[in-house]
Design a protein around this motif. Structure first.
Motif, PDB file in Angstrom:
ATOM      1  N   HIS A 113       0.807  -1.213   0.000  1.00 25.01           N
ATOM      2  CA  HIS A 113       0.000   0.000   0.000  1.00 25.01           C
ATOM      3  C   HIS A 113       0.843   1.267   0.000  1.00 25.01           C
ATOM      4  CE1 HIS A 113      -3.679  -2.193   0.516  1.00 25.01           C
ATOM      5  NE2 HIS A 113      -3.140  -2.880   1.501  1.00 25.01           N
ATOM      6  N   THR A 114       2.136   1.142   0.035  1.00 24.54           N
ATOM      7  CA  THR A 114       2.988   2.323   0.084  1.00 24.54           C
ATOM      8  C   THR A 114       3.647   2.555  -1.263  1.00 24.54           C
ATOM      9  OG1 THR A 114       4.871   3.350   1.171  1.00 24.54           O
ATOM     10  CG2 THR A 114       4.942   0.971   0.981  1.00 24.54           C
ATOM     11  N   SER A 115       3.803   3.806  -1.623  1.00 24.31           N
ATOM     12  CA  SER A 115       4.484   4.135  -2.868  1.00 24.31           C
ATOM     13  C   SER A 115       5.916   4.585  -2.607  1.00 24.31           C
ATOM     14  CB  SER A 115       3.714   5.231  -3.608  1.00 24.31           C
ATOM     15  OG  SER A 115       3.662   6.398  -2.813  1.00 24.31           O
ATOM     16  N   GLU A 116       6.302   4.671  -1.346  1.00 21.44           N
ATOM     17  CA  GLU A 116       7.658   5.076  -1.008  1.00 21.44           C
ATOM     18  C   GLU A 116       8.609   3.896  -1.167  1.00 21.44           C
ATOM     19  OE1 GLU A 116       7.699   6.601   2.936  1.00 21.44           O
ATOM     20  OE2 GLU A 116       6.084   8.007   2.555  1.00 21.44           O
ATOM     21  N   PRO A 117       9.829   4.159  -1.614  1.00 26.63           N
ATOM     22  CA  PRO A 117      10.784   3.053  -1.726  1.00 26.63           C
ATOM     23  C   PRO A 117      11.163   2.535  -0.346  1.00 26.63           C
ATOM     24  CG  PRO A 117      11.853   5.142  -2.198  1.00 26.63           C
ATOM     25  CD  PRO A 117      10.378   5.418  -2.058  1.00 26.63           C
ATOM     26  N   ALA A 118      11.422   1.268  -0.264  1.00 22.33           N
ATOM     27  CA  ALA A 118      11.791   0.650   1.010  1.00 22.33           C
ATOM     28  C   ALA A 118      13.181   1.135   1.431  1.00 22.33           C
ATOM     29  CB  ALA A 118      11.786  -0.858   0.864  1.00 22.33           C
ATOM     30  N   VAL A 119      13.327   1.419   2.713  1.00 22.31           N
ATOM     31  CA  VAL A 119      14.612   1.858   3.242  1.00 22.31           C
ATOM     32  C   VAL A 119      15.393   0.618   3.654  1.00 22.31           C
ATOM     33  CG1 VAL A 119      15.731   3.208   5.041  1.00 22.31           C
ATOM     34  CG2 VAL A 119      13.598   4.009   4.041  1.00 22.31           C
ATOM     35  N   SER A 120      16.613   0.520   3.144  1.00 23.62           N
ATOM     36  CA  SER A 120      17.406  -0.660   3.455  1.00 23.62           C
ATOM     37  C   SER A 120      17.964  -0.573   4.872  1.00 23.62           C
ATOM     38  CB  SER A 120      18.551  -0.795   2.453  1.00 23.62           C
ATOM     39  OG  SER A 120      19.520   0.201   2.697  1.00 23.62           O
ATOM     40  N   ASP A 121      18.464  -1.707   5.346  1.00 26.18           N
ATOM     41  CA  ASP A 121      19.060  -1.739   6.681  1.00 26.18           C
ATOM     42  C   ASP A 121      20.277  -0.823   6.758  1.00 26.18           C
ATOM     43  OD1 ASP A 121      17.178  -3.497   7.597  1.00 26.18           O
ATOM     44  OD2 ASP A 121      18.389  -5.284   7.197  1.00 26.18           O
ATOM     45  N   ALA A 122      21.060  -0.789   5.678  1.00 26.43           N
ATOM     46  CA  ALA A 122      22.255   0.058   5.679  1.00 26.43           C
ATOM     47  C   ALA A 122      21.882   1.538   5.789  1.00 26.43           C
ATOM     48  CB  ALA A 122      23.072  -0.198   4.412  1.00 26.43           C
ATOM     49  N   ASP A 123      20.843   1.942   5.063  1.00 21.75           N
ATOM     50  CA  ASP A 123      20.374   3.333   5.154  1.00 21.75           C
ATOM     51  C   ASP A 123      19.902   3.648   6.575  1.00 21.75           C
ATOM     52  OD1 ASP A 123      20.872   3.808   2.493  1.00 21.75           O
ATOM     53  OD2 ASP A 123      18.802   3.453   1.864  1.00 21.75           O
ATOM     54  N   ARG A 124      19.200   2.715   7.160  1.00 22.31           N
ATOM     55  CA  ARG A 124      18.663   2.923   8.508  1.00 22.31           C
ATOM     56  C   ARG A 124      19.805   3.019   9.532  1.00 22.31           C
ATOM     57  NH1 ARG A 124      15.339  -1.276   8.572  1.00 22.31           N
ATOM     58  NH2 ARG A 124      13.927  -0.189   7.209  1.00 22.31           N
ATOM     59  N   ILE A 125      20.799   2.160   9.415  1.00 22.82           N
ATOM     60  CA  ILE A 125      21.942   2.193  10.338  1.00 22.82           C
ATOM     61  C   ILE A 125      22.690   3.509  10.195  1.00 22.82           C
ATOM     62  CG2 ILE A 125      24.194   1.156  10.813  1.00 22.82           C
ATOM     63  CD1 ILE A 125      22.890  -1.558  10.070  1.00 22.82           C
ATOM     64  N   LEU A 126      22.879   3.934   8.948  1.00 25.55           N
ATOM     65  CA  LEU A 126      23.579   5.198   8.705  1.00 25.55           C
ATOM     66  C   LEU A 126      22.787   6.375   9.283  1.00 25.55           C
ATOM     67  CD1 LEU A 126      26.112   6.283   7.333  1.00 25.55           C
ATOM     68  CD2 LEU A 126      24.794   6.508   5.231  1.00 25.55           C
ATOM     69  N   ALA A 127      21.474   6.365   9.108  1.00 25.45           N
ATOM     70  CA  ALA A 127      20.642   7.434   9.668  1.00 25.45           C
ATOM     71  C   ALA A 127      20.673   7.413  11.199  1.00 25.45           C
ATOM     72  CB  ALA A 127      19.211   7.295   9.162  1.00 25.45           C
ATOM     73  N   ASP A 128      20.685   6.231  11.791  1.00 26.68           N
ATOM     74  CA  ASP A 128      20.780   6.128  13.252  1.00 26.68           C
ATOM     75  C   ASP A 128      22.100   6.681  13.762  1.00 26.68           C
ATOM     76  OD1 ASP A 128      18.284   5.000  13.394  1.00 26.68           O
ATOM     77  OD2 ASP A 128      19.021   2.931  13.560  1.00 26.68           O
ATOM     78  N   ARG A 129      23.194   6.371  13.070  1.00 22.77           N
ATOM     79  CA  ARG A 129      24.506   6.896  13.483  1.00 22.77           C
ATOM     80  C   ARG A 129      24.534   8.415  13.382  1.00 22.77           C
ATOM     81  NH1 ARG A 129      29.485   4.330  10.796  1.00 22.77           N
ATOM     82  NH2 ARG A 129      30.446   5.596  12.399  1.00 22.77           N
ATOM     83  N   PHE A 130      23.907   8.960  12.337  1.00 20.16           N
ATOM     84  CA  PHE A 130      23.838  10.414  12.186  1.00 20.16           C
ATOM     85  C   PHE A 130      22.982  11.027  13.293  1.00 20.16           C
ATOM     86  CE2 PHE A 130      21.671  14.110  10.133  1.00 20.16           C
ATOM     87  CZ  PHE A 130      22.772  14.956  10.111  1.00 20.16           C
ATOM     88  N   ALA A 131      21.874  10.379  13.618  1.00 19.82           N
ATOM     89  CA  ALA A 131      20.987  10.889  14.662  1.00 19.82           C
ATOM     90  C   ALA A 131      21.665  10.859  16.035  1.00 19.82           C
ATOM     91  CB  ALA A 131      19.701  10.072  14.693  1.00 19.82           C
ATOM     92  N   ARG A 132      22.503   9.863  16.280  1.00 16.12           N
ATOM     93  CA  ARG A 132      23.211   9.786  17.565  1.00 16.12           C
ATOM     94  C   ARG A 132      24.418  10.714  17.627  1.00 16.12           C
ATOM     95  NH1 ARG A 132      22.276   4.031  16.935  1.00 16.12           N
ATOM     96  NH2 ARG A 132      24.370   3.865  16.069  1.00 16.12           N
ATOM     97  N   GLY A 133      24.781  11.327  16.498  1.00 11.23           N
ATOM     98  CA  GLY A 133      25.903  12.250  16.484  1.00 11.23           C
ATOM     99  C   GLY A 133      27.238  11.577  16.266  1.00 11.23           C
ATOM    100  N   GLU A 134      27.262  10.328  15.877  1.00  9.80           N
ATOM    101  CA  GLU A 134      28.522   9.621  15.633  1.00  9.80           C
ATOM    102  C   GLU A 134      29.206  10.118  14.364  1.00  9.80           C
ATOM    103  OE1 GLU A 134      27.808   5.422  15.627  1.00  9.80           O
ATOM    104  OE2 GLU A 134      26.846   5.460  17.589  1.00  9.80           O
ATOM    105  N   ILE A 135      28.410  10.590  13.397  1.00  8.93           N
ATOM    106  CA  ILE A 135      28.972  11.149  12.160  1.00  8.93           C
ATOM    107  C   ILE A 135      28.298  12.490  11.902  1.00  8.93           C
ATOM    108  CG2 ILE A 135      29.593   8.934  11.099  1.00  8.93           C
ATOM    109  CD1 ILE A 135      27.015   8.990   9.536  1.00  8.93           C
ATOM    110  N   ASP A 136      29.005  13.395  11.220  1.00  8.93           N
ATOM    111  CA  ASP A 136      28.433  14.709  10.921  1.00  8.93           C
ATOM    112  C   ASP A 136      27.680  14.654   9.590  1.00  8.93           C
ATOM    113  OD1 ASP A 136      30.539  14.477   9.201  1.00  8.93           O
ATOM    114  OD2 ASP A 136      31.448  16.415   9.675  1.00  8.93           O
ATOM    115  N   SER A 137      27.049  15.771   9.222  1.00  8.45           N
ATOM    116  CA  SER A 137      26.197  15.780   8.031  1.00  8.45           C
ATOM    117  C   SER A 137      26.995  15.548   6.757  1.00  8.45           C
ATOM    118  CB  SER A 137      25.421  17.090   7.937  1.00  8.45           C
ATOM    119  OG  SER A 137      26.305  18.181   7.804  1.00  8.45           O
ATOM    120  N   GLU A 138      28.206  16.092   6.691  1.00 10.41           N
ATOM    121  CA  GLU A 138      29.042  15.900   5.500  1.00 10.41           C
ATOM    122  C   GLU A 138      29.405  14.421   5.337  1.00 10.41           C
ATOM    123  OE1 GLU A 138      33.518  17.084   4.332  1.00 10.41           O
ATOM    124  OE2 GLU A 138      32.238  18.756   4.954  1.00 10.41           O
TER     125      GLU A 138
END
Length: 79
Positions: free
Chosen positions: A40-65
Motif C-alpha cells: 500500500h505504500t508508494s515510497e521506496p523501502a529503506v534498506s538496513d544500511a540506510d537505517r543504520i547510517l541514519a541512526d549513526r547520524f541521529a546519535r551524532g557519531e557522524i556529521d552531516s558531510e
C-alpha cells in the motif's frame, strides 16, 4: 415450435446462473484478494544500511558531510 415461440426457454438462464455468474464472483474474489496483498505504500523501502547510517547520524557519531558522503557512496554501489 420450441417452447411455444419463447426462444430458448430456460436454457440461457441456466447457463448464466450456473456458469457465468459463479465465474464472475470467483474472479472478483481473486481480484480483491490480490489487491489486499499488494503493498500500500508508494515510497521506496529503506534498506538496513540506510537505517543504520541514519541512526549513526541521529546519535551524532557522524556529521552531516560524512553522512551525505556515505549515503551517496552506498547508493552508487547499488546501481
Amino acid at each position: 415450435m420450441m417452447n411455444h415461440g419463447f426462444g430458448m426457454g430456460t436454457g440461457w438462464s441456466l447457463i448464466v446462473f450456473a456458469i457465468v455468474l459463479p465465474t464472475l464472483f470467483l474472479l472478483a474474489g481473486l481480484l480483491i484478494a490480490q489487491l489486499q496483498r499488494a503493498p500500500h505504500t508508494s515510497e521506496p523501502a529503506v534498506s538496513d544500511a540506510d537505517r543504520i547510517l541514519a541512526d549513526r547520524f541521529a546519535r551524532g557519531e557522524i556529521d552531516s558531510e560524512d553522512y551525505e558522503y556515505r549515503l551517496r557512496t552506498l547508493h552508487d554501489v547499488r546501481r
